[in-house]
Design a protein around this motif. Structure first.
Motif, PDB file in Angstrom:
ATOM      1  N   ALA A  20      51.153  36.402  26.410  1.00 55.42           N
ATOM      2  CA  ALA A  20      51.454  37.254  25.276  1.00 55.42           C
ATOM      3  C   ALA A  20      50.187  37.711  24.591  1.00 55.42           C
ATOM      4  CB  ALA A  20      52.338  36.497  24.275  1.00 55.42           C
ATOM      5  N   GLY A  21      49.174  36.843  24.569  1.00 52.86           N
ATOM      6  CA  GLY A  21      47.946  37.183  23.892  1.00 52.86           C
ATOM      7  C   GLY A  21      47.207  38.307  24.573  1.00 52.86           C
ATOM      8  N   CYS A  22      47.505  38.513  25.878  1.00 52.89           N
ATOM      9  CA  CYS A  22      46.825  39.582  26.608  1.00 52.89           C
ATOM     10  C   CYS A  22      47.684  40.819  26.765  1.00 52.89           C
ATOM     11  CB  CYS A  22      46.424  39.086  27.993  1.00 52.89           C
ATOM     12  SG  CYS A  22      45.299  37.690  27.962  1.00 52.89           S
ATOM     13  N   ALA A  23      48.884  40.806  26.254  1.00 55.11           N
ATOM     14  CA  ALA A  23      49.838  41.888  26.524  1.00 55.11           C
ATOM     15  C   ALA A  23      49.359  43.224  26.006  1.00 55.11           C
ATOM     16  CB  ALA A  23      51.197  41.551  25.910  1.00 55.11           C
ATOM     17  N   ASP A  24      48.663  43.224  24.860  1.00 57.90           N
ATOM     18  CA  ASP A  24      48.182  44.486  24.329  1.00 57.90           C
ATOM     19  C   ASP A  24      47.199  45.142  25.281  1.00 57.90           C
ATOM     20  OD1 ASP A  24      48.143  43.444  20.831  1.00 57.90           O
ATOM     21  OD2 ASP A  24      49.744  44.245  22.105  1.00 57.90           O
ATOM     22  N   THR A  25      46.358  44.318  25.917  1.00 59.14           N
ATOM     23  CA  THR A  25      45.432  44.850  26.904  1.00 59.14           C
ATOM     24  C   THR A  25      46.185  45.535  28.025  1.00 59.14           C
ATOM     25  OG1 THR A  25      43.878  43.089  26.418  1.00 59.14           O
ATOM     26  CG2 THR A  25      43.568  44.254  28.509  1.00 59.14           C
ATOM     27  N   ALA A  26      47.277  44.882  28.466  1.00 54.76           N
ATOM     28  CA  ALA A  26      48.038  45.434  29.581  1.00 54.76           C
ATOM     29  C   ALA A  26      48.650  46.772  29.241  1.00 54.76           C
ATOM     30  CB  ALA A  26      49.132  44.442  29.984  1.00 54.76           C
ATOM     31  N   GLY A 307      56.826  35.819  49.807  1.00 58.05           N
ATOM     32  CA  GLY A 307      57.354  35.399  48.520  1.00 58.05           C
ATOM     33  C   GLY A 307      57.558  36.576  47.583  1.00 58.05           C
ATOM     34  N   ILE A 308      58.736  36.695  46.999  1.00 59.84           N
ATOM     35  CA  ILE A 308      59.002  37.748  46.019  1.00 59.84           C
ATOM     36  C   ILE A 308      58.685  37.201  44.634  1.00 59.84           C
ATOM     37  CG2 ILE A 308      60.733  39.260  44.980  1.00 59.84           C
ATOM     38  CD1 ILE A 308      62.263  39.161  47.618  1.00 59.84           C
ATOM     39  N   ARG A 309      57.761  37.830  43.960  1.00 56.80           N
ATOM     40  CA  ARG A 309      57.453  37.483  42.571  1.00 56.80           C
ATOM     41  C   ARG A 309      57.259  38.779  41.814  1.00 56.80           C
ATOM     42  NH1 ARG A 309      56.630  33.854  38.915  1.00 56.80           N
ATOM     43  NH2 ARG A 309      54.994  34.030  37.344  1.00 56.80           N
ATOM     44  N   VAL A 310      58.184  39.095  40.924  1.00 57.30           N
ATOM     45  CA  VAL A 310      58.168  40.356  40.199  1.00 57.30           C
ATOM     46  C   VAL A 310      57.631  40.122  38.794  1.00 57.30           C
ATOM     47  CG1 VAL A 310      59.547  42.292  39.366  1.00 57.30           C
ATOM     48  CG2 VAL A 310      60.118  41.198  41.545  1.00 57.30           C
ATOM     49  N   MET A 311      56.686  40.952  38.403  1.00 62.89           N
ATOM     50  CA  MET A 311      56.091  40.851  37.075  1.00 62.89           C
ATOM     51  C   MET A 311      55.867  42.269  36.542  1.00 62.89           C
ATOM     52  SD  MET A 311      52.697  38.688  36.035  1.00 62.89           S
ATOM     53  CE  MET A 311      53.445  37.150  36.608  1.00 62.89           C
ATOM     54  N   PRO A 312      56.440  42.620  35.395  1.00 64.26           N
ATOM     55  CA  PRO A 312      56.295  43.975  34.866  1.00 64.26           C
ATOM     56  C   PRO A 312      54.890  44.247  34.352  1.00 64.26           C
ATOM     57  CG  PRO A 312      57.434  42.595  33.285  1.00 64.26           C
ATOM     58  CD  PRO A 312      57.274  41.770  34.531  1.00 64.26           C
ATOM     59  N   THR A 313      54.657  45.487  34.002  1.00 66.87           N
ATOM     60  CA  THR A 313      53.328  45.965  33.635  1.00 66.87           C
ATOM     61  C   THR A 313      52.662  45.123  32.560  1.00 66.87           C
ATOM     62  OG1 THR A 313      54.113  48.207  34.117  1.00 66.87           O
ATOM     63  CG2 THR A 313      52.043  48.006  32.906  1.00 66.87           C
ATOM     64  N   ASP A 314      53.370  44.804  31.494  1.00 69.91           N
ATOM     65  CA  ASP A 314      52.723  44.132  30.370  1.00 69.91           C
ATOM     66  C   ASP A 314      52.300  42.699  30.696  1.00 69.91           C
ATOM     67  OD1 ASP A 314      55.307  43.175  30.500  1.00 69.91           O
ATOM     68  OD2 ASP A 314      55.651  43.200  28.336  1.00 69.91           O
ATOM     69  N   GLU A 315      52.843  42.107  31.767  1.00 67.37           N
ATOM     70  CA  GLU A 315      52.435  40.774  32.189  1.00 67.37           C
ATOM     71  C   GLU A 315      51.458  40.815  33.365  1.00 67.37           C
ATOM     72  OE1 GLU A 315      55.814  38.361  33.028  1.00 67.37           O
ATOM     73  OE2 GLU A 315      56.827  38.861  31.152  1.00 67.37           O
ATOM     74  N   PHE A 316      51.540  41.862  34.158  1.00 69.31           N
ATOM     75  CA  PHE A 316      50.730  41.959  35.373  1.00 69.31           C
ATOM     76  C   PHE A 316      49.233  42.017  35.053  1.00 69.31           C
ATOM     77  CE2 PHE A 316      50.124  44.666  39.507  1.00 69.31           C
ATOM     78  CZ  PHE A 316      49.519  43.580  40.118  1.00 69.31           C
ATOM     79  N   GLN A 317      48.858  42.781  34.037  1.00 72.55           N
ATOM     80  CA  GLN A 317      47.433  42.922  33.708  1.00 72.55           C
ATOM     81  C   GLN A 317      46.779  41.585  33.324  1.00 72.55           C
ATOM     82  OE1 GLN A 317      45.496  45.670  33.872  1.00 72.55           O
ATOM     83  NE2 GLN A 317      43.646  44.818  32.904  1.00 72.55           N
ATOM     84  N   PRO A 318      47.306  40.841  32.356  1.00 67.23           N
ATOM     85  CA  PRO A 318      46.653  39.564  32.030  1.00 67.23           C
ATOM     86  C   PRO A 318      46.719  38.559  33.174  1.00 67.23           C
ATOM     87  CG  PRO A 318      48.708  39.811  30.797  1.00 67.23           C
ATOM     88  CD  PRO A 318      48.410  41.144  31.410  1.00 67.23           C
ATOM     89  N   PHE A 319      47.808  38.584  33.937  1.00 60.89           N
ATOM     90  CA  PHE A 319      47.909  37.730  35.128  1.00 60.89           C
ATOM     91  C   PHE A 319      46.752  38.004  36.074  1.00 60.89           C
ATOM     92  CE2 PHE A 319      49.231  37.393  39.558  1.00 60.89           C
ATOM     93  CZ  PHE A 319      49.821  36.137  39.637  1.00 60.89           C
ATOM     94  N   PHE A 320      46.490  39.277  36.312  1.00 64.36           N
ATOM     95  CA  PHE A 320      45.434  39.684  37.233  1.00 64.36           C
ATOM     96  C   PHE A 320      44.062  39.266  36.706  1.00 64.36           C
ATOM     97  CE2 PHE A 320      45.307  42.862  40.847  1.00 64.36           C
ATOM     98  CZ  PHE A 320      44.023  42.540  41.248  1.00 64.36           C
ATOM     99  N   GLU A 321      43.853  39.435  35.423  1.00 70.27           N
ATOM    100  CA  GLU A 321      42.559  39.099  34.846  1.00 70.27           C
ATOM    101  C   GLU A 321      42.269  37.603  34.963  1.00 70.27           C
ATOM    102  OE1 GLU A 321      42.952  40.670  30.938  1.00 70.27           O
ATOM    103  OE2 GLU A 321      42.376  42.713  31.518  1.00 70.27           O
ATOM    104  N   ASP A 322      43.272  36.771  34.734  1.00 69.18           N
ATOM    105  CA  ASP A 322      43.064  35.333  34.863  1.00 69.18           C
ATOM    106  C   ASP A 322      42.842  34.930  36.317  1.00 69.18           C
ATOM    107  OD1 ASP A 322      43.377  33.784  32.211  1.00 69.18           O
ATOM    108  OD2 ASP A 322      44.979  35.253  32.111  1.00 69.18           O
TER     109      ASP A 322
END
Length: 337
Positions: A20-26, A307-322
């Motif tokens: 959530a803390g990274c969502a704005d970045t996404a 493996g199917i793992r779906v993550m929408p835009t606002d979560e994908f960006q911080p996930f990728f950065e970490d």
């Protein structure tokens, strides 16, 4: 104490608060702000066929996944989605075209994996994560160590013992120096006190043919990229780099249960060039999230052990950065920094 190598798979442990803390970045990534009231460019999107660039050769796991994805996505977007393979230079050819010379109108997209987040630092790519607009995560997989069916090793321990007795004699294929599957081999080496010869290929399909032809001893790719050969009795998987066994392969052990703390893998998602209209991104993301539940896509993914793992835009960006930070740590371990 053994050192734990965690790449994309380890990101699953991120807390909701961190995401959530990274969502704005996404929400701002790649598209920037638009005039109040939105952009007129989204009103008639999509206005023609969408091209989905695969930066790897035809027949590999990413290509198989892309074609299943494209078939299902067409029904949700109302236009054809055409897969175009542009392999070369460990992904730099296809991804470089998206990063440098593609209009950010949403009509040309690509499947990205963790490498776009950290290979610029290694001097292998002249682009980075900031050159892309991340849209939707669709897949996550552990690394699989696979060999030819008649190879002299029937267990992981036999394979590693041979490697210890003959340092550098066993060759393991990957998708390019410093990329996810090359790092998986490095993690195996460091955890098991072994040494292999790393051999790069432009995608899993060419590595598979090298293994079957006897010019390559083993390969580290996702299980989905060798599942057809395993099912046909042409290849066997010695171990998977995650904590738990896969339901689809209940007889294949994990490195961890064999005493080697190797937990590594990759993920794939849909992206476009930087600067895409946020409204276009929203249209695409909504379609892709729904598409991931379609039987055509699910059946292909499951039948190939992806493996199917779906993550929408606002979560994908911080996930990728970490995930990028974790891969950099492993790269530093590889180089001895």
């Amino acid at each position: 104490m053994r050192r734990k190598f965690i790449t994309a798979v380890g990101v699953l442990a991120l807390s909701g608060a961190a995401l959530a803390g990274c969502a704005d970045t996404a929400s701002n990534q790649g598209g920037g702000s638009t005039e109040e009231g939105g952009s007129s460019g989204a009103a008639d999107f999509p206005n023609g066929p969408i091209e989905l660039v695969v930066a790897w050769s035809a027949g590999g796991g990413t290509d198989v996944m892309a074609r299943a994805f494209a078939q299902s996505a067409e029904d949700h977007l109302g236009v054809p989605v055409n897969v175009v393979n542009k392999p070369g230079s460990s992904g730099a050819v296809g991804w470089g075209e998206i990063a440098h010379s593609t209009e950010p109108d949403g009509q040309t997209l690509t499947i990205v994996s963790p490498e776009i987040g950290f290979m610029e630092e290694q001097g292998l790519y002249d682009f980075g994560l900031d050159d892309f607009t991340l849209i939707t995560l669709i897949n996550q997989d552990p690394a699989a160590l696979a060999v030819k069916a008649d190879a002299p090793w029937d267990t992981l321990e036999e394979f590693l013992e041979d490697a210890r007795s003959n340092p550098g004699d066993i060759s393991i294929g990957n998708s390019g120096p410093g990329l996810a599957w090359d790092l998986a081999t490095t993690a195996i080496e460091m955890e098991s006190d072994t040494e292999f010869t790393h051999v790069p290929y432009d995608g899993a399909a060419t590595a598979v043919q090298a293994v079957l032809g006897g010019t390559l001893d083993a390969m580290t790719f996702s299980i989905g990229e060798v599942s057809a050969q395993v099912e046909a009795g042409e290849m066997k998987v010695l171990a998977l780099a995650q904590e738990d066994r896969l339901d689809a392969l209940p007889d294949v052990p994990t490195f961890i249960e064999e005493g080697y703390d190797v937990d590594t893998g990759t993920f794939r998602g849909i992206a476009g060039p930087a600067g895409m209209d946020p409204e276009v991104v929203e249209i695409l993301n909504d379609a892709f999230v729904d598409m991931a539940e379609e039987d055509v896509f699910v059946d292909v993914m499951e039948s190939n052990s992806f493996g199917i793992r779906v993550m929408p835009t606002d979560e994908f960006q911080p996930f990728f950065e970490d995930a990028r930070d974790l891969y950099v740590d492993l790269l530093n371990a590889q180089s001895g920094d």
